[in-house]
Design a protein around this motif. Structure first.
Motif, PDB file in Angstrom:
ATOM      1  N   LEU A 105      15.619  56.806 -25.402  1.00 61.20           N
ATOM      2  CA  LEU A 105      14.434  56.152 -24.855  1.00 61.20           C
ATOM      3  C   LEU A 105      13.829  55.210 -25.896  1.00 61.20           C
ATOM      4  O   LEU A 105      13.886  55.484 -27.104  1.00 61.20           O
ATOM      5  N   LYS A 106      13.252  54.128 -25.414  1.00 61.85           N
ATOM      6  CA  LYS A 106      12.643  53.157 -26.324  1.00 61.85           C
ATOM      7  C   LYS A 106      11.468  53.752 -27.099  1.00 61.85           C
ATOM      8  O   LYS A 106      11.078  53.216 -28.136  1.00 61.85           O
ATOM      9  N   THR A 107      10.910  54.830 -26.578  1.00 61.14           N
ATOM     10  CA  THR A 107       9.793  55.488 -27.248  1.00 61.14           C
ATOM     11  C   THR A 107      10.257  56.424 -28.360  1.00 61.14           C
ATOM     12  O   THR A 107       9.425  57.036 -29.049  1.00 61.14           O
ATOM     13  N   SER A 127      19.792  57.728 -36.122  1.00 62.75           N
ATOM     14  CA  SER A 127      20.634  58.932 -36.112  1.00 62.75           C
ATOM     15  C   SER A 127      21.546  58.938 -34.899  1.00 62.75           C
ATOM     16  O   SER A 127      22.715  59.348 -34.977  1.00 62.75           O
ATOM     17  N   GLY A 128      21.012  58.476 -33.748  1.00 61.01           N
ATOM     18  CA  GLY A 128      21.811  58.410 -32.535  1.00 61.01           C
ATOM     19  C   GLY A 128      23.005  57.491 -32.682  1.00 61.01           C
ATOM     20  O   GLY A 128      24.119  57.812 -32.229  1.00 61.01           O
ATOM     21  N   LEU A 130      21.241  61.808 -27.567  1.00 54.06           N
ATOM     22  CA  LEU A 130      20.298  61.974 -26.467  1.00 54.06           C
ATOM     23  C   LEU A 130      18.893  62.153 -27.014  1.00 54.06           C
ATOM     24  O   LEU A 130      18.678  62.970 -27.910  1.00 54.06           O
ATOM     25  N   SER A 131      17.942  61.391 -26.472  1.00 58.32           N
ATOM     26  CA  SER A 131      16.543  61.638 -26.805  1.00 58.32           C
ATOM     27  C   SER A 131      16.174  63.032 -26.330  1.00 58.32           C
ATOM     28  O   SER A 131      16.724  63.533 -25.331  1.00 58.32           O
ATOM     29  N   SER A 132      15.253  63.672 -27.016  1.00 60.76           N
ATOM     30  CA  SER A 132      14.892  65.057 -26.688  1.00 60.76           C
ATOM     31  C   SER A 132      14.538  65.252 -25.214  1.00 60.76           C
ATOM     32  O   SER A 132      15.018  66.208 -24.586  1.00 60.76           O
ATOM     33  N   PRO A 133      13.715  64.367 -24.600  1.00 67.27           N
ATOM     34  CA  PRO A 133      13.403  64.571 -23.177  1.00 67.27           C
ATOM     35  C   PRO A 133      14.635  64.480 -22.290  1.00 67.27           C
ATOM     36  O   PRO A 133      14.720  65.163 -21.259  1.00 67.27           O
ATOM     37  N   ILE A 134      15.595  63.646 -22.666  1.00 68.71           N
ATOM     38  CA  ILE A 134      16.815  63.486 -21.875  1.00 68.71           C
ATOM     39  C   ILE A 134      17.688  64.726 -22.008  1.00 68.71           C
ATOM     40  O   ILE A 134      18.236  65.237 -21.026  1.00 68.71           O
ATOM     41  N   ALA A 135      17.812  65.243 -23.225  1.00 69.05           N
ATOM     42  CA  ALA A 135      18.592  66.459 -23.435  1.00 69.05           C
ATOM     43  C   ALA A 135      17.995  67.620 -22.648  1.00 69.05           C
ATOM     44  O   ALA A 135      18.716  68.404 -22.019  1.00 69.05           O
TER      45      ALA A 135
END
Length: 218
Positions: free
Chosen positions: A112-114, A122-123, A134-139
């Motif tokens: 996510l851009k945020t 790191s990604g 994966l961003s934490s909310p996506i994971a």
């Protein structure tokens, strides 16, 4: 003793918001092992460069909200042209269907851009080392989608043709495109989809895609 320097990883960006593209370019430029080689504001420019260049980038960072063409379609077309291309989605969209479709269509990561700038860096490195980013909310969303659903109804087995139709639906193809891919009429596609919906106990395309991914049907 050799002092050969490590060659930086070549990153391309496809992002139509100029200020954000500059921020990401500067972020990457500040790293010794990364270089932002090219940035494109329109997918047509990206494909023109892919057609012309002698070597694609090590990694492409792709927004989903692009002018002229949906980002998921761009993802499919890039992977069709360069199957081994590593692509990280970097977007504001965090809805379940886009996330699942991006991953199903070959994205190596979804950020996510945020996200914190360090997490974006790191990604990039995680993907280049062979792991998903994966961003934490996506994971969390993905884990909830696969592990927190209650018991589901037993589904009637799909025919091979229904599986083909469902697989293309998950990849984001519309009915006409599914018909073209399978050399069948749109009416026949509709007939197969109605049967798929009935067997999966769903009523919408989104529900069918979500259940197909959760149950590993495609």
């Amino acid at each position: 003793m050799s002092n050969t320097a490590t060659v930086p990883l070549r990153i391309w960006i496809c992002e139509d918001h100029a200020n954000f593209a500059k921020q990401i370019s500067r972020l990457i430029a500040g790293e010794d092992d990364l270089v932002c080689e090219k940035a494109f504001s329109h997918p047509d420019d990206l494909f023109a460069e892919l057609n012309y260049c002698s070597a694609p980038p090590d990694l492409l960072m792709l927004d989903l909200g692009l002018p002229g063409k949906d980002g998921l379609q761009v993802l499919r077309e890039v992977k069709a042209k360069v199957p081994a291309q590593k692509i990280v989605i970097l977007t504001s969209f965090d809805d379940r269907e886009r996330v699942y479709r991006a991953i199903c269509n070959g994205a190596s990561g979804y950020l996510l851009k945020t996200a914190d700038p360090d997490d974006i860096l790191s990604g990039i490195r995680d993907v280049m080392q062979g792991t998903a980013a994966l961003s934490s909310p996506i994971a969390t969303m993905i884990l909830e989608g696969f592990s927190k659903h209650g018991p589901v109804e037993e589904t009637e087995p799909l025919t091979s043709r229904e599986e083909e139709v469902l697989r293309l639906l998950v990849k984001g193809f519309i009915k006409k495109e599914i018909g073209d891919q399978l050399d069948i009429s749109q009416h026949t596609v509709d007939m197969h989809l109605r049967s798929v919906y009935r067997k999966l106990h769903v009523r919408t395309q989104t529900e069918a895609v979500s259940k197909a991914l959760r149950k590993g049907l495609v």
